[in-house]
Write a protein that holds these residues in place. Sequence first.
Motif, PDB file in Angstrom:
ATOM      1  N   ALA A  30      36.509  47.973  28.138  1.00  0.00           N
ATOM      2  CA  ALA A  30      36.409  46.549  28.471  1.00  0.00           C
ATOM      3  C   ALA A  30      37.619  45.777  27.964  1.00  0.00           C
ATOM      4  O   ALA A  30      38.161  44.928  28.682  1.00  0.00           O
ATOM      5  N   ILE A  31      38.068  46.077  26.762  1.00  0.00           N
ATOM      6  CA  ILE A  31      39.252  45.392  26.211  1.00  0.00           C
ATOM      7  C   ILE A  31      40.479  45.678  27.059  1.00  0.00           C
ATOM      8  O   ILE A  31      41.268  44.776  27.363  1.00  0.00           O
ATOM      9  N   ILE A  32      40.646  46.936  27.454  1.00  0.00           N
ATOM     10  CA  ILE A  32      41.797  47.298  28.286  1.00  0.00           C
ATOM     11  C   ILE A  32      41.738  46.580  29.633  1.00  0.00           C
ATOM     12  O   ILE A  32      42.742  46.042  30.122  1.00  0.00           O
ATOM     13  N   MET A  33      40.553  46.563  30.244  1.00  0.00           N
ATOM     14  CA  MET A  33      40.425  45.903  31.553  1.00  0.00           C
ATOM     15  C   MET A  33      40.623  44.393  31.443  1.00  0.00           C
ATOM     16  O   MET A  33      41.268  43.788  32.308  1.00  0.00           O
ATOM     17  N   ILE A  34      40.107  43.774  30.387  1.00  0.00           N
ATOM     18  CA  ILE A  34      40.300  42.335  30.199  1.00  0.00           C
ATOM     19  C   ILE A  34      41.772  42.026  29.999  1.00  0.00           C
ATOM     20  O   ILE A  34      42.297  41.047  30.549  1.00  0.00           O
ATOM     21  N   ALA A  35      42.472  42.854  29.236  1.00  0.00           N
ATOM     22  CA  ALA A  35      43.906  42.647  29.033  1.00  0.00           C
ATOM     23  C   ALA A  35      44.671  42.797  30.346  1.00  0.00           C
ATOM     24  O   ALA A  35      45.585  42.011  30.646  1.00  0.00           O
ATOM     25  N   ALA A  36      44.314  43.801  31.126  1.00  0.00           N
ATOM     26  CA  ALA A  36      45.004  44.018  32.400  1.00  0.00           C
ATOM     27  C   ALA A  36      44.742  42.867  33.373  1.00  0.00           C
ATOM     28  O   ALA A  36      45.674  42.346  33.994  1.00  0.00           O
ATOM     29  N   PHE A  37      43.484  42.478  33.517  1.00  0.00           N
ATOM     30  CA  PHE A  37      43.171  41.381  34.424  1.00  0.00           C
ATOM     31  C   PHE A  37      43.685  40.051  33.883  1.00  0.00           C
ATOM     32  O   PHE A  37      44.037  39.159  34.648  1.00  0.00           O
ATOM     33  N   GLY A  38      43.719  39.915  32.559  1.00  0.00           N
ATOM     34  CA  GLY A  38      44.250  38.701  31.948  1.00  0.00           C
ATOM     35  C   GLY A  38      45.729  38.511  32.245  1.00  0.00           C
ATOM     36  O   GLY A  38      46.234  37.384  32.238  1.00  0.00           O
ATOM     37  N   GLY A  39      46.428  39.607  32.503  1.00  0.00           N
ATOM     38  CA  GLY A  39      47.841  39.508  32.861  1.00  0.00           C
ATOM     39  C   GLY A  39      48.065  38.722  34.133  1.00  0.00           C
ATOM     40  O   GLY A  39      49.124  38.109  34.324  1.00  0.00           O
ATOM     41  N   PHE A  40      47.080  38.723  35.030  1.00  0.00           N
ATOM     42  CA  PHE A  40      47.204  37.938  36.259  1.00  0.00           C
ATOM     43  C   PHE A  40      47.234  36.438  35.977  1.00  0.00           C
ATOM     44  O   PHE A  40      47.728  35.665  36.792  1.00  0.00           O
ATOM     45  N   LEU A  41      46.705  36.027  34.835  1.00  0.00           N
ATOM     46  CA  LEU A  41      46.693  34.604  34.493  1.00  0.00           C
ATOM     47  C   LEU A  41      48.098  34.074  34.223  1.00  0.00           C
ATOM     48  O   LEU A  41      48.347  32.875  34.353  1.00  0.00           O
ATOM     49  N   ALA A  42      49.021  34.959  33.857  1.00  0.00           N
ATOM     50  CA  ALA A  42      50.383  34.537  33.550  1.00  0.00           C
ATOM     51  C   ALA A  42      51.208  34.301  34.813  1.00  0.00           C
ATOM     52  O   ALA A  42      52.288  33.704  34.742  1.00  0.00           O
ATOM     53  N   GLY A  43      50.707  34.744  35.951  1.00  0.00           N
ATOM     54  CA  GLY A  43      51.444  34.587  37.203  1.00  0.00           C
ATOM     55  C   GLY A  43      51.432  33.151  37.698  1.00  0.00           C
ATOM     56  O   GLY A  43      50.764  32.271  37.152  1.00  0.00           O
ATOM     57  N   SER A  44      52.169  32.921  38.781  1.00  0.00           N
ATOM     58  CA  SER A  44      52.251  31.563  39.322  1.00  0.00           C
ATOM     59  C   SER A  44      51.399  31.390  40.582  1.00  0.00           C
ATOM     60  O   SER A  44      51.219  30.284  41.056  1.00  0.00           O
ATOM     61  N   PHE A  45      50.870  32.475  41.108  1.00  0.00           N
ATOM     62  CA  PHE A  45      50.041  32.414  42.314  1.00  0.00           C
ATOM     63  C   PHE A  45      48.595  32.118  41.908  1.00  0.00           C
ATOM     64  O   PHE A  45      47.963  32.894  41.184  1.00  0.00           O
TER      65      PHE A  45
END
Length: 103
Positions: A30-45
């Motif tokens: 869960a931590i790994i998946m949250i970190a991976a999906f959280g990376g999308f928050l840094a995008g501009s789209f």
Amino acid sequence: MREEWDRRHDNEAAVAYGLEHTGRIITAAAIIMIAAFGGFLAGSFVGLQEFGLGLSAAVLLDATVVRAVLVPATMKLLGTWNWFLPERVRRAMRVRAAPVPPG
């Protein structure tokens, strides 16, 4: 859990054993998946930001509420019905016959 159930036929012990031995794995995943999906928050789209936030929240909810609270509580309430398998499925999986639940 199933192996513990087959060994002792004690529902509470089987559920506790399963939680004890899978809790770290589920939490780490869960931590790994949250970190991976959280990376999308840094995008501009904006669409990807929404996607990342939604999936992160869903994984967090699943790992905490569902897998740590609801599933064990339901398994405790169901008792021996947790381990019921229809005869054909039991034979296909090569699982020993369990005692028939009351009722």
